[in-house]
Each structure stands twice: as structure tokens, then as C-alpha cells.
Design a protein around this motif. Structure first.
Motif, PDB file in Angstrom:
ATOM      1  N   VAL A   5       0.836  -1.203   0.000  1.00  0.00           N
ATOM      2  CA  VAL A   5       0.000   0.000   0.000  1.00  0.00           C
ATOM      3  C   VAL A   5       0.870   1.251   0.000  1.00  0.00           C
ATOM      4  CG1 VAL A   5      -1.695   1.323   1.321  1.00  0.00           C
ATOM      5  CG2 VAL A   5      -1.931  -1.163   1.131  1.00  0.00           C
ATOM      6  N   ASP A  10      -2.122  -1.920  -5.605  1.00  0.00           N
ATOM      7  CA  ASP A  10      -3.474  -2.388  -5.305  1.00  0.00           C
ATOM      8  C   ASP A  10      -3.350  -3.710  -4.551  1.00  0.00           C
ATOM      9  OD1 ASP A  10      -6.093  -3.154  -5.207  1.00  0.00           O
ATOM     10  OD2 ASP A  10      -6.403  -3.250  -7.376  1.00  0.00           O
ATOM     11  N   SER A 103      -7.075  -3.010  -0.422  1.00  0.00           N
ATOM     12  CA  SER A 103      -6.613  -1.635  -0.203  1.00  0.00           C
ATOM     13  C   SER A 103      -7.347  -0.618  -1.068  1.00  0.00           C
ATOM     14  CB  SER A 103      -5.103  -1.535  -0.458  1.00  0.00           C
ATOM     15  OG  SER A 103      -4.811  -1.725  -1.835  1.00  0.00           O
ATOM     16  N   GLU A 104      -7.851  -1.051  -2.241  1.00  0.00           N
ATOM     17  CA  GLU A 104      -8.539  -0.125  -3.135  1.00  0.00           C
ATOM     18  C   GLU A 104      -9.949  -0.590  -3.479  1.00  0.00           C
ATOM     19  OE1 GLU A 104      -6.146   0.744  -6.555  1.00  0.00           O
ATOM     20  OE2 GLU A 104      -4.397   1.331  -5.357  1.00  0.00           O
ATOM     21  N   ASN A 106     -10.894  -3.406  -4.831  1.00  0.00           N
ATOM     22  CA  ASN A 106     -10.967  -4.143  -6.087  1.00  0.00           C
ATOM     23  C   ASN A 106     -10.736  -5.626  -5.839  1.00  0.00           C
ATOM     24  OD1 ASN A 106     -11.201  -1.650  -7.426  1.00  0.00           O
ATOM     25  ND2 ASN A 106      -8.974  -1.485  -7.646  1.00  0.00           N
ATOM     26  N   THR A 111     -15.051  -3.688  -8.851  1.00  0.00           N
ATOM     27  CA  THR A 111     -14.624  -2.464  -8.183  1.00  0.00           C
ATOM     28  C   THR A 111     -15.713  -2.024  -7.205  1.00  0.00           C
ATOM     29  OG1 THR A 111     -15.572  -1.084  -9.950  1.00  0.00           O
ATOM     30  CG2 THR A 111     -13.250  -1.714 -10.170  1.00  0.00           C
ATOM     31  N   VAL A 115     -13.133  -0.967   1.231  1.00  0.00           N
ATOM     32  CA  VAL A 115     -11.708  -0.650   1.322  1.00  0.00           C
ATOM     33  C   VAL A 115     -11.226  -0.874   2.749  1.00  0.00           C
ATOM     34  CG1 VAL A 115      -9.981   1.179   1.133  1.00  0.00           C
ATOM     35  CG2 VAL A 115     -11.819   1.008  -0.568  1.00  0.00           C
ATOM     36  N   THR A 117      -8.674   0.127   5.398  1.00  0.00           N
ATOM     37  CA  THR A 117      -7.673   1.131   5.735  1.00  0.00           C
ATOM     38  C   THR A 117      -6.629   0.552   6.680  1.00  0.00           C
ATOM     39  OG1 THR A 117      -9.365   2.848   5.522  1.00  0.00           O
ATOM     40  CG2 THR A 117      -7.324   3.441   6.656  1.00  0.00           C
TER      41      THR A 117
END
Length: 284
Positions: A5, A10, A103-104, A106, A111, A115, A117
């Protein structure tokens, strides 16, 4: 995960535990190729409509039930599904339910998922964390507050003491007759016609012999004589029985054997021939 990250990647981390229906530990999950294809986006993810159809197929979440419905999908028996599409995360979770960190947001070509964090820790039976958090249960314990090692690594105080080697005496005067065995020699630089154990014929050089499975390749007929340095056969002075490719002075390439060299010793001067036909060319 945190390093990926921080570098702008990703990151997708899935931690499987035995409690989720799979083997857990440092082993692949069940239906591993489905997880790989689904996570990496090798092909497009299945549509939302296909996902709903797949979830209707599942009677109860299990590894075997996922595999059964995946076969149905592949055979075109699930409505609004394109055979060969990559399983979505929700579809895969009917097989096993890992701890998921995205992390994104996906997963495959999906998509907009949740997420992560702060990464979630895997569900482990053993303690999970840094040395400072859980300690380190080994014979060699790191000092409290010790950071990364700098310079030469010191011997651990609580490590077993190694047994010193037995001293041997070295004669102060050399023997009157030096050893006569060849301690070193050179591999041929020529490409060799090699017959493998299965009968297939290949053309290779000594670099191929030393690259991997050296013992096995040196055992192939004629190889150890031509690649004496790599095969450790410098003390055995014989001509290689293999045929080899020679570049003549006019630039033409020909394939010959050491019998061709015996007929004219000047042929030992061609590049690589002397190290291939060591006995004939007097390189012993």
C-alpha cells in the motif's frame, strides 16, 4: 500488505483459517485456482446477475457445493452466466470465508468493494504479531528493544556452543615428489550433440550442464569428458565421445567427432577442440 500500500500498489490479502472450512496454515485454500482467477482478474468477473444465479444454485456453503455450482456455470446451466467468467468475491465466499483486506476495494475486475484502511489480522490459533507484542519462542531470544542488526551479527548467549573442529598438523616441508594429478582443466566452449536418457537428441554447451541437475547431466554419455571442469573429471583424460560443432577458419560450421581430429592433429587448434578431445590433443 502495508508495504504494498505504501508503494502505491493495489493490495489484496486474503487469510484462510481452518475454521473457514479449508486446511489453513501455510497451504493453498480449497478451489485454489478459482480464488486465483477471481482475485487477479485474469478474465472478466461474472456479472451481478450471474452472481445471483450462482448463489441460488448453492444449497449450503461448502467447498464441494461451490465446486458443483462452478461446474454448472461452466456447462452453461446457470442463467445469465457466461461460461468461463471469473467468480466474484461473494461467489467464492460460499467455498470458504477468509479474512479479506482490499486496499482499493478491487477484486478481479470488480470495483467498489469495501476498502480496508487498517488491515485485519488473520484468524490464527497461534499468537500473531511482532516480537514486542507476543515474544519469540525460540532458543535464541532477541534482546528487549533490539532493532535491526548492524554490522557483524553477535552470537546469542543462550545458543548452543558449537564443538570446535579437531586440529590437524600441517607438514613444514613439502614432499619430494609433487602430485601428478590434474587439479584443474577447462570445459569445452563448443556446442555438443547430446543424447538424453529418453533418446532425444539436443545440442547444448557446458553452461547448460552446470545450470541445473548437473550430476544427472554429467552422467549423460560423453558429457563428463567434454565438460571436465563442471563435472569434476579433470583427472580422467579421455576424448569426448560426443559429436560437436566446429567453426573452421573460413567461418563454416561443421559437425565432427574426435576421430576427425585424430586424422589431423592440427585440428586441435580450432577453438574448443582441444578441451573436447583432451587425450588426442595432449591437454592432460
Amino acid at each position: 500488505y502495508e508495504a504494498m500500500v505504501a508503494e502505491g500498489n493495489d493490495a489484496r490479502m486474503l487469510s484462510f483459517s481452518p475454521s473457514s472450512g479449508g486446511p489453513g496454515g501455510h497451504r493453498n485454500p480449497e478451489n485454489k485456482f478459482s480464488w486465483m482467477v477471481g482475485c487477479l482478474g485474469i478474465v472478466d468477473s461474472c456479472s451481478d446477475q450471474c452472481e445471483a444465479s450462482f448463489l441460488e444454485c448453492i444449497e449450503t456453503n461448502s467447498v464441494d457445493e461451490f465446486a458443483r455450482c462452478e461446474v454448472e456455470l461452466g456447462n452453461g446451466n446457470l442463467s445469465q452466466c457466461t461460461p468461463g467468467c471469473a467468480p466474484t468475491l461473494e461467489m467464492l465466499k460460499t467455498s470458504e470465508s477468509p479474512v479479506i483486506n482490499l486496499s482499493e476495494g478491487n477484486f478481479g475486475t470488480q470495483t467498489g468493494l469495501g476498502v480496508t484502511t487498517v488491515p485485519q489480522q488473520p484468524s490464527c490459533n497461534n499468537a500473531f504479531g511482532s516480537f514486542e507484542d507476543i515474544g519469540y519462542h525460540n532458543k535464541c531470544l532477541p534482546p528487549v528493544g533490539q532493532g535491526a542488526a548492524v554490522g557483524e551479527i553477535e552470537t546469542c548467549l543462550n545458543a548452543p556452543t558449537p564443538t570446535p573442529p579437531t586440529a590437524t598438523s600441517i607438514p613444514t616441508t613439502p614432499t619430494s615428489t609433487p602430485p601428478t594429478s590434474m587439479s584443474s582443466c577447462s570445459d569445452t566452449t563448443l556446442r555438443l550433440k547430446i543424447v538424453k536418457n529418453n533418446g532425444n537428441r539436443i545440442t547444448r554447451n557446458c553452461g547448460w550442464v552446470g545450470a541445473r541437475n548437473t550430476v544427472g547431466r554429467c552422467a549423460l554419455d560423453g558429457v563428463s569428458a567434454a565438460c571436465a571442469d563442471t563435472c569434476g573429471t579433470c583427472d580422467t583424460c579421455i576424448d569426448a565421445s560426443l559429436r560437436f560443432k566446429v567453426i573452421k577458419n573460413d567461418g563454416n560450421k561443421i559437425t565432427r567427432g574426435c576421430a576427425w581430429v585424430i586424422n589431423n592433429n592440427n585440428r586441435c587448434l580450432f577453438d574448443g577442440v582441444g578441451d573436447t578431445c583432451r587425450s588426442t590433443c595432449g591437454k592432460c
